[in-house]
Design a protein around this motif. Structure first.
Motif, PDB file in Angstrom:
ATOM      1  N   GLN A  88      73.573 -17.851  61.449  1.00 39.47           N
ATOM      2  CA  GLN A  88      73.418 -17.830  62.900  1.00 39.47           C
ATOM      3  C   GLN A  88      72.221 -18.675  63.322  1.00 39.47           C
ATOM      4  N   LYS A  89      72.284 -19.178  64.559  1.00 43.59           N
ATOM      5  CA  LYS A  89      71.170 -19.923  65.109  1.00 43.59           C
ATOM      6  C   LYS A  89      70.593 -19.157  66.290  1.00 43.59           C
ATOM      7  N   ILE A  90      69.289 -18.944  66.247  1.00 44.43           N
ATOM      8  CA  ILE A  90      68.592 -18.231  67.309  1.00 44.43           C
ATOM      9  C   ILE A  90      67.574 -19.183  67.942  1.00 44.43           C
ATOM     10  N   ILE A  91      67.546 -19.229  69.262  1.00 40.54           N
ATOM     11  CA  ILE A  91      66.586 -20.074  69.982  1.00 40.54           C
ATOM     12  C   ILE A  91      65.692 -19.173  70.827  1.00 40.54           C
ATOM     13  N   TRP A  94      63.024 -16.916  77.298  1.00 44.11           N
ATOM     14  CA  TRP A  94      64.396 -16.494  77.098  1.00 44.11           C
ATOM     15  C   TRP A  94      64.789 -16.633  75.632  1.00 44.11           C
ATOM     16  N   LEU A  95      65.839 -15.907  75.266  1.00 46.42           N
ATOM     17  CA  LEU A  95      66.315 -15.843  73.896  1.00 46.42           C
ATOM     18  C   LEU A  95      67.813 -16.101  73.873  1.00 46.42           C
ATOM     19  N   GLN A  96      68.263 -17.017  73.007  1.00 44.26           N
ATOM     20  CA  GLN A  96      69.692 -17.299  72.873  1.00 44.26           C
ATOM     21  C   GLN A  96      70.138 -17.028  71.445  1.00 44.26           C
ATOM     22  N   GLN A  97      71.203 -16.230  71.313  1.00 50.13           N
ATOM     23  CA  GLN A  97      71.807 -15.961  70.020  1.00 50.13           C
ATOM     24  C   GLN A  97      73.319 -16.104  70.182  1.00 50.13           C
ATOM     25  N   GLY A  98      73.857 -17.188  69.603  1.00 48.02           N
ATOM     26  CA  GLY A  98      75.272 -17.497  69.830  1.00 48.02           C
ATOM     27  C   GLY A  98      75.470 -17.905  71.275  1.00 48.02           C
ATOM     28  N   MET A 115      75.150 -15.764  73.753  1.00 47.58           N
ATOM     29  CA  MET A 115      74.444 -14.789  74.579  1.00 47.58           C
ATOM     30  C   MET A 115      73.028 -15.267  74.863  1.00 47.58           C
ATOM     31  N   ILE A 116      72.632 -15.264  76.138  1.00 48.13           N
ATOM     32  CA  ILE A 116      71.283 -15.646  76.556  1.00 48.13           C
ATOM     33  C   ILE A 116      70.652 -14.465  77.288  1.00 48.13           C
ATOM     34  N   LEU A 117      69.458 -14.074  76.836  1.00 45.79           N
ATOM     35  CA  LEU A 117      68.785 -12.917  77.403  1.00 45.79           C
ATOM     36  C   LEU A 117      67.364 -13.284  77.828  1.00 45.79           C
ATOM     37  N   ARG A 118      66.848 -12.576  78.805  1.00 45.61           N
ATOM     38  CA  ARG A 118      65.447 -12.725  79.171  1.00 45.61           C
ATOM     39  C   ARG A 118      64.593 -12.172  78.028  1.00 45.61           C
ATOM     40  N   MET A 119      63.494 -12.828  77.742  1.00 45.88           N
ATOM     41  CA  MET A 119      62.646 -12.428  76.633  1.00 45.88           C
ATOM     42  C   MET A 119      62.037 -11.054  76.887  1.00 45.88           C
ATOM     43  N   PRO A 120      62.217 -10.107  75.946  1.00 40.83           N
ATOM     44  CA  PRO A 120      61.603  -8.781  76.128  1.00 40.83           C
ATOM     45  C   PRO A 120      60.079  -8.861  76.050  1.00 40.83           C
ATOM     46  N   LYS A 121      59.421  -7.850  76.617  1.00 42.21           N
ATOM     47  CA  LYS A 121      57.962  -7.839  76.689  1.00 42.21           C
ATOM     48  C   LYS A 121      57.324  -7.914  75.304  1.00 42.21           C
TER      49      LYS A 121
END
Length: 203
Positions: free
Chosen positions: A83-86, A95-99, A101-107
């Motif tokens: 997998q590639k994680i950005i 922000w965080l992207q996995q596949g 799915m893009i999510l706001r970076m957790p605290k």
């Protein structure tokens, strides 16, 4: 009239012999990399290496590539277990992207990014920011004879550098910071195995 006794002048606290030795090692490291004036002009960094992820089924090893623009922008691309994680950090968020799915970076991860940024360029600003420097001995790392230098900032955060005793180049730096899982702390270690100058054309 009774004259008041004059106060005795107090001498400024002088650094100990051990501290002076530690600072001289740091200055030798700075000089070996081109000098303070040159290093202070470095505003972007590109680094590659390996990363380990601890999971319930064991450790997974992957490849990490980091792009950073000082003082507070960073992009990390991690390839692990197919997998590639950005991960992207910038002032005030990320922000965080996995596949797909893009999510706001957790605290917890923003805290980690901040912990990383405050430990950068310690060798250039330790005097200005009143960061303590101490020589903690020597050790061999991957057959390289190294000095162990510990930086401690005004908040008690410690960062350890291993410096080649022959070339004065940095070999490794490590610190403890917030865990990626958000519980407790973890040790983060970077091994600097390939130091080389790259010619960059002027803009």
């Amino acid at each position: 009239v009774v004259a008041k006794p004059k106060k005795k002048a107090t001498k400024a606290t002088q650094p100990s012999r051990s501290q002076r030795q530690a600072e001289q090692i740091v200055e030798n490291m700075v000089k070996a990399q081109g000098g303070r004036a040159l290093l202070s002009k470095v505003f972007s960094v590109h680094a590659t290496g390996t990363t380990k992820l601890e999971t319930p089924i064991g450790e997974r090893v992957g490849v990490i590539t980091t792009f950073a623009i000082k003082p507070n922008y960073q992009r990390a691309e991690i390839s692990i277990a197919g997998q590639k994680i950005i991960q992207v950090f910038y002032p005030g968020g990320g922000w965080l992207q996995q596949g797909s799915m893009i999510l706001r970076m957790p605290k917890t991860m923003l805290d980690l990014a901040n912990s990383q940024s405050v430990r950068s360029d310690l060798e250039l600003r330790y005097r200005r920011d009143k960061i303590k420097v101490a020589l903690k001995g020597t050790k061999f790392l991957r057959n390289i004879d190294c000095y162990i230098i510990e930086f401690t900032d005004t908040k008690g955060r410690k960062t350890t550098y291993l410096i080649n005793r022959k070339t004065w180049l940095p070999v490794q730096h490590s610190y403890r910071g917030p865990s990626l899982q958000g519980v407790g702390k973890a040790t983060f270690t970077t091994f600097q195995s390939d130091f080389r100058w790259i010619m960059v054309p002027k803009l």
